[in-house]
Scaffold this motif. Structure first.
Motif, PDB file in Angstrom:
ATOM      1  N   TYR A 105     -39.518  40.776  31.298  1.00  0.00           N
ATOM      2  CA  TYR A 105     -39.284  39.669  30.371  1.00  0.00           C
ATOM      3  C   TYR A 105     -37.816  39.237  30.400  1.00  0.00           C
ATOM      4  O   TYR A 105     -36.928  40.054  30.143  1.00  0.00           O
ATOM      5  CB  TYR A 105     -39.643  40.093  28.949  1.00  0.00           C
ATOM      6  CG  TYR A 105     -41.121  40.330  28.726  1.00  0.00           C
ATOM      7  CD1 TYR A 105     -42.045  39.295  28.883  1.00  0.00           C
ATOM      8  CD2 TYR A 105     -41.595  41.587  28.346  1.00  0.00           C
ATOM      9  CE1 TYR A 105     -43.403  39.506  28.665  1.00  0.00           C
ATOM     10  CE2 TYR A 105     -42.956  41.806  28.122  1.00  0.00           C
ATOM     11  CZ  TYR A 105     -43.843  40.761  28.286  1.00  0.00           C
ATOM     12  OH  TYR A 105     -45.183  40.973  28.070  1.00  0.00           O
ATOM     13  N   ILE A 106     -37.573  37.972  30.660  1.00  0.00           N
ATOM     14  CA  ILE A 106     -36.201  37.456  30.601  1.00  0.00           C
ATOM     15  C   ILE A 106     -35.909  37.096  29.149  1.00  0.00           C
ATOM     16  O   ILE A 106     -36.723  36.423  28.492  1.00  0.00           O
ATOM     17  CB  ILE A 106     -36.005  36.201  31.466  1.00  0.00           C
ATOM     18  CG1 ILE A 106     -36.551  36.419  32.887  1.00  0.00           C
ATOM     19  CG2 ILE A 106     -34.525  35.822  31.528  1.00  0.00           C
ATOM     20  CD1 ILE A 106     -36.408  35.210  33.788  1.00  0.00           C
ATOM     21  N   PHE A 107     -34.771  37.551  28.659  1.00  0.00           N
ATOM     22  CA  PHE A 107     -34.441  37.323  27.257  1.00  0.00           C
ATOM     23  C   PHE A 107     -33.720  35.988  27.073  1.00  0.00           C
ATOM     24  O   PHE A 107     -32.664  35.755  27.649  1.00  0.00           O
ATOM     25  CB  PHE A 107     -33.567  38.472  26.730  1.00  0.00           C
ATOM     26  CG  PHE A 107     -33.295  38.370  25.240  1.00  0.00           C
ATOM     27  CD1 PHE A 107     -34.343  38.339  24.332  1.00  0.00           C
ATOM     28  CD2 PHE A 107     -31.999  38.287  24.766  1.00  0.00           C
ATOM     29  CE1 PHE A 107     -34.109  38.235  22.963  1.00  0.00           C
ATOM     30  CE2 PHE A 107     -31.751  38.189  23.390  1.00  0.00           C
ATOM     31  CZ  PHE A 107     -32.810  38.162  22.495  1.00  0.00           C
ATOM     32  N   ARG A 108     -34.316  35.126  26.297  1.00  0.00           N
ATOM     33  CA  ARG A 108     -33.775  33.821  25.876  1.00  0.00           C
ATOM     34  C   ARG A 108     -33.225  32.996  27.053  1.00  0.00           C
ATOM     35  O   ARG A 108     -32.106  32.465  26.996  1.00  0.00           O
ATOM     36  CB  ARG A 108     -32.748  34.012  24.756  1.00  0.00           C
ATOM     37  CG  ARG A 108     -33.356  34.743  23.552  1.00  0.00           C
ATOM     38  CD  ARG A 108     -32.564  34.604  22.274  1.00  0.00           C
ATOM     39  NE  ARG A 108     -32.668  33.267  21.701  1.00  0.00           N
ATOM     40  CZ  ARG A 108     -32.136  32.911  20.530  1.00  0.00           C
ATOM     41  NH1 ARG A 108     -31.458  33.796  19.812  1.00  0.00           N
ATOM     42  NH2 ARG A 108     -32.258  31.684  20.067  1.00  0.00           N
ATOM     43  N   LEU A 109     -34.052  32.897  28.075  1.00  0.00           N
ATOM     44  CA  LEU A 109     -33.649  32.149  29.278  1.00  0.00           C
ATOM     45  C   LEU A 109     -33.317  30.688  28.956  1.00  0.00           C
ATOM     46  O   LEU A 109     -32.321  30.146  29.446  1.00  0.00           O
ATOM     47  CB  LEU A 109     -34.776  32.232  30.327  1.00  0.00           C
ATOM     48  CG  LEU A 109     -34.540  31.456  31.615  1.00  0.00           C
ATOM     49  CD1 LEU A 109     -33.285  31.945  32.342  1.00  0.00           C
ATOM     50  CD2 LEU A 109     -35.741  31.565  32.552  1.00  0.00           C
ATOM     51  N   GLU A 110     -34.155  30.064  28.116  1.00  0.00           N
ATOM     52  CA  GLU A 110     -33.926  28.640  27.792  1.00  0.00           C
ATOM     53  C   GLU A 110     -32.540  28.438  27.188  1.00  0.00           C
ATOM     54  O   GLU A 110     -31.831  27.495  27.528  1.00  0.00           O
ATOM     55  CB  GLU A 110     -34.964  28.149  26.757  1.00  0.00           C
ATOM     56  CG  GLU A 110     -36.396  28.169  27.236  1.00  0.00           C
ATOM     57  CD  GLU A 110     -36.676  27.122  28.310  1.00  0.00           C
ATOM     58  OE1 GLU A 110     -35.955  26.107  28.341  1.00  0.00           O
ATOM     59  OE2 GLU A 110     -37.608  27.346  29.111  1.00  0.00           O
ATOM     60  N   GLU A 111     -32.167  29.344  26.285  1.00  0.00           N
ATOM     61  CA  GLU A 111     -30.871  29.213  25.596  1.00  0.00           C
ATOM     62  C   GLU A 111     -29.717  29.419  26.579  1.00  0.00           C
ATOM     63  O   GLU A 111     -28.690  28.750  26.493  1.00  0.00           O
ATOM     64  CB  GLU A 111     -30.771  30.217  24.441  1.00  0.00           C
ATOM     65  CG  GLU A 111     -31.670  29.906  23.248  1.00  0.00           C
ATOM     66  CD  GLU A 111     -33.113  30.377  23.399  1.00  0.00           C
ATOM     67  OE1 GLU A 111     -33.521  30.817  24.507  1.00  0.00           O
ATOM     68  OE2 GLU A 111     -33.854  30.300  22.399  1.00  0.00           O
ATOM     69  N   HIS A 112     -29.895  30.353  27.516  1.00  0.00           N
ATOM     70  CA  HIS A 112     -28.850  30.568  28.526  1.00  0.00           C
ATOM     71  C   HIS A 112     -28.701  29.316  29.409  1.00  0.00           C
ATOM     72  O   HIS A 112     -27.588  28.911  29.732  1.00  0.00           O
ATOM     73  CB  HIS A 112     -29.189  31.778  29.409  1.00  0.00           C
ATOM     74  CG  HIS A 112     -28.826  33.091  28.778  1.00  0.00           C
ATOM     75  ND1 HIS A 112     -27.524  33.536  28.693  1.00  0.00           N
ATOM     76  CD2 HIS A 112     -29.579  34.048  28.192  1.00  0.00           C
ATOM     77  CE1 HIS A 112     -27.504  34.711  28.090  1.00  0.00           C
ATOM     78  NE2 HIS A 112     -28.740  35.051  27.775  1.00  0.00           N
ATOM     79  N   LEU A 113     -29.834  28.726  29.771  1.00  0.00           N
ATOM     80  CA  LEU A 113     -29.766  27.556  30.657  1.00  0.00           C
ATOM     81  C   LEU A 113     -29.165  26.359  29.928  1.00  0.00           C
ATOM     82  O   LEU A 113     -28.397  25.581  30.500  1.00  0.00           O
ATOM     83  CB  LEU A 113     -31.149  27.242  31.222  1.00  0.00           C
ATOM     84  CG  LEU A 113     -31.696  28.324  32.165  1.00  0.00           C
ATOM     85  CD1 LEU A 113     -33.102  27.978  32.632  1.00  0.00           C
ATOM     86  CD2 LEU A 113     -30.778  28.511  33.371  1.00  0.00           C
ATOM     87  N   TYR A 114     -29.490  26.240  28.675  1.00  0.00           N
ATOM     88  CA  TYR A 114     -28.939  25.151  27.857  1.00  0.00           C
ATOM     89  C   TYR A 114     -27.413  25.308  27.759  1.00  0.00           C
ATOM     90  O   TYR A 114     -26.654  24.346  27.919  1.00  0.00           O
ATOM     91  CB  TYR A 114     -29.603  25.213  26.475  1.00  0.00           C
ATOM     92  CG  TYR A 114     -29.135  24.165  25.506  1.00  0.00           C
ATOM     93  CD1 TYR A 114     -29.435  22.818  25.709  1.00  0.00           C
ATOM     94  CD2 TYR A 114     -28.402  24.521  24.373  1.00  0.00           C
ATOM     95  CE1 TYR A 114     -29.005  21.852  24.813  1.00  0.00           C
ATOM     96  CE2 TYR A 114     -27.963  23.561  23.473  1.00  0.00           C
ATOM     97  CZ  TYR A 114     -28.271  22.238  23.695  1.00  0.00           C
ATOM     98  OH  TYR A 114     -27.837  21.288  22.809  1.00  0.00           O
ATOM     99  N   ARG A 115     -26.950  26.533  27.546  1.00  0.00           N
ATOM    100  CA  ARG A 115     -25.495  26.772  27.468  1.00  0.00           C
ATOM    101  C   ARG A 115     -24.841  26.531  28.828  1.00  0.00           C
ATOM    102  O   ARG A 115     -23.735  25.992  28.913  1.00  0.00           O
ATOM    103  CB  ARG A 115     -25.231  28.213  26.979  1.00  0.00           C
ATOM    104  CG  ARG A 115     -23.765  28.485  26.712  1.00  0.00           C
ATOM    105  CD  ARG A 115     -23.550  29.818  26.032  1.00  0.00           C
ATOM    106  NE  ARG A 115     -23.849  30.947  26.910  1.00  0.00           N
ATOM    107  CZ  ARG A 115     -23.852  32.214  26.534  1.00  0.00           C
ATOM    108  NH1 ARG A 115     -23.577  32.525  25.268  1.00  0.00           N
ATOM    109  NH2 ARG A 115     -24.138  33.179  27.378  1.00  0.00           N
ATOM    110  N   PHE A 116     -25.538  26.912  29.880  1.00  0.00           N
ATOM    111  CA  PHE A 116     -25.031  26.718  31.246  1.00  0.00           C
ATOM    112  C   PHE A 116     -24.805  25.221  31.524  1.00  0.00           C
ATOM    113  O   PHE A 116     -23.756  24.819  32.031  1.00  0.00           O
ATOM    114  CB  PHE A 116     -26.060  27.305  32.223  1.00  0.00           C
ATOM    115  CG  PHE A 116     -25.647  27.304  33.668  1.00  0.00           C
ATOM    116  CD1 PHE A 116     -24.556  28.053  34.099  1.00  0.00           C
ATOM    117  CD2 PHE A 116     -26.362  26.588  34.616  1.00  0.00           C
ATOM    118  CE1 PHE A 116     -24.191  28.081  35.447  1.00  0.00           C
ATOM    119  CE2 PHE A 116     -26.008  26.609  35.963  1.00  0.00           C
ATOM    120  CZ  PHE A 116     -24.916  27.353  36.377  1.00  0.00           C
TER     121      PHE A 116
END
Ligand code: PMP
Length: 313
Positions: A58-69
C-alpha cells in the motif's frame, strides 16, 4: 569481512527516468543539467507498506504527495512537466517491475534536464528510485535533539513549502552541526525565534495532554505525516493546537516527537539534554504510533482513502 552491504543503494534494482525502466548503473544525468548546477530539482519521499495478509503493498497518501510535487514544480516555475496520472503510472510500473514484498521507500524527482542558464524552465525530467526500507529502530528507541543555531529558511527567501533540493542546504547545516555536537538532530527556529521544524521532519510536543505543533506558516514543509497525525488526533478525540511554539516549551514538554515519511512518528527523548517527560517514549506518542501503523498497513477501513494498492489481485 561483511558479506552483505547495508548500503540501501545496493538494494536498488530497476529505476525509472522519464517513464523508462533501467538498471541504476544506466540512469545518468548530464553534468550540465540545471537540476544539478542550479539545484532546479524538486522531490518527494513516499513510503509503501507491505501487508502480508492482504498480499498487497500500500502506498501511503500517494495523491497528496503528487499534488505537493506538482505544486513544488509550479512554484519553481517549471513548465511542460508530466501530469499526475502519468507520474502515478510510472510509480506503479516501477514498483511492479521490482516486485517488492516488503516495506519500501520511493524517491520521486523532477528536475530541469540537459543544459541552460539559471532561470531556464524546461525540459523537465522525472526520476523514480525505490528500495526496501524497514521502519527505523528509533521509532521505538527515540532520538536526542538540540536546538540548532542555524535559522530555518523563510517563505520570502527560499520557501520551505517547496520541496526543493536547494532547501536542504539549510537542513544539511543543521543536521551536521547537531551530529558534530553529539546529538541526533537539530530543531531549527524561524526568523521570529519560534520553533519551526527539524532538518527532515516536523515537530510535535505534548503538554498537559494537548498535542501542539507549529502552524504551516512557520517556515515548514507542508508535511503529509503532520497532516495525517492531526486527522488521527481528531478521531482519537485528542486536543490539538497548531500555533507558535516557544523554544522553552521544548524543554518542559511531557512528550515530543519528530514526524515525516522517513521517520514516521519518532520519539524525541530530550532537547539540549532536557528530558521530555521521563525521557522515554510517551503514552500519547505510542498511541499515535499504533494508530498510524494500522492505517498505513491498510488495516483501518476508516482510512482506506489514504492508501493505494500496487498489485492487481
Ligand atoms: N519537513 C521537512 C524539511 C522534510 O524534509 C520532511 C520530509 N519530507 C518533512 C517535513 C515531513 O514531510 P512528510 O510528512 O510529507 O514526509
Amino acid at each position: 569481512m561483511k558479506s552483505m552491504s547495508s548500503n540501501p543503494k545496493d538494494k536498488i534494482k530497476l529505476v525509472t527516468i522519464n517513464g523508462n525502466l533501467m538498471p541504476l548503473k544506466d540512469a545518468k544525468v548530464s553534468i550540465t543539467a540545471p537540476g544539478l548546477s542550479y539545484a532546479a530539482l524538486v522531490f518527494e519521499g513516499i513510503r509503501a507498506y507491505w501487508n502480508e495478509e492482504h498480499k498487497q503493498l500500500y502506498i501511503f497518501r500517494l495523491e497528496e504527495h503528487l499534488y505537493r510535487f506538482i505544486n513544488s514544480m509550479k512554484l519553481l516555475k517549471f513548465i511542460d512537466y508530466p501530469n499526475i496520472s502519468s507520474i502515478k503510472a510510472d510509480i506503479l510500473q516501477n514498483i511492479q517491475a521490482n516486485n517488492y514484498k516488503e516495506d519500501i521507500y520511493i524517491r520521486l524527482q523532477g528536475y530541469i534536464d540537459e543544459w541552460g542558464e539559471m532561470a531556464v524552465r524546461t525540459p523537465v525530467s522525472t526520476s523514480i528510485v525505490s528500495y526496501p526500507r524497514p521502519r527505523a529502530i528509533a521509532f521505538t528507541e527515540g532520538k536526542k535533539f538540540t536546538v540548532s543555531s542555524w535559522q530555518r529558511l523563510d517563505d520570502n527567501a527560499s520557501p520551505p513549502r517547496i520541496k526543493a533540493s536547494a532547501n536542504y542546504l539549510n537542513s544539511r547545516l543543521a543536521s551536521i552541526q547537531a551530529k558534530e555536537s553529539g546529538y541526533d538532530g537539530g530543531i531549527m527556529l524561524g526568523a521570529n525565534g519560534k520553533v519551526s521544524e527539524g532538518p527532515g521532519g516536523c515537530i510535535f510536543l505534548i503538554r498537559n495532554g494537548n498535542l501542539i505543533t507549529p502552524s504551516i506558516t512557520s517556515g515548514i514543509l507542508e508535511s503529509i505525516t503532520r497532516d495525517s497525525i492531526l486527522e488521527i488526533a481528531e478521531t482519537l478525540k485528542l486536543n490539538f493546537e497548531t500555533r507558535d511554539v516557544d523554544r522553552t516549551e521544548l524543554y518542559i514538554a511531557d512528550e515530543i516527537f519528530y514526524c515525516g515519511t522517513g521517520q514516521e512518528i519518532m520519539p524525541i527523548l530530550s532537547v539540549d539534554k532536557m528530558l521530555a517527560g521521563d525521557g522515554m517514549r510517551g503514552k500519547i506518542t505510542k498511541m499515535l504510533q499504533n494508530e498510524f501503523t494500522e492505517i498505513v498497513r491498510g488495516n483501518n477501513p476508516n482510512f482506506k482513502n489514504w492508501i493505494s494498492s500496487t498489485y492487481n489481485k
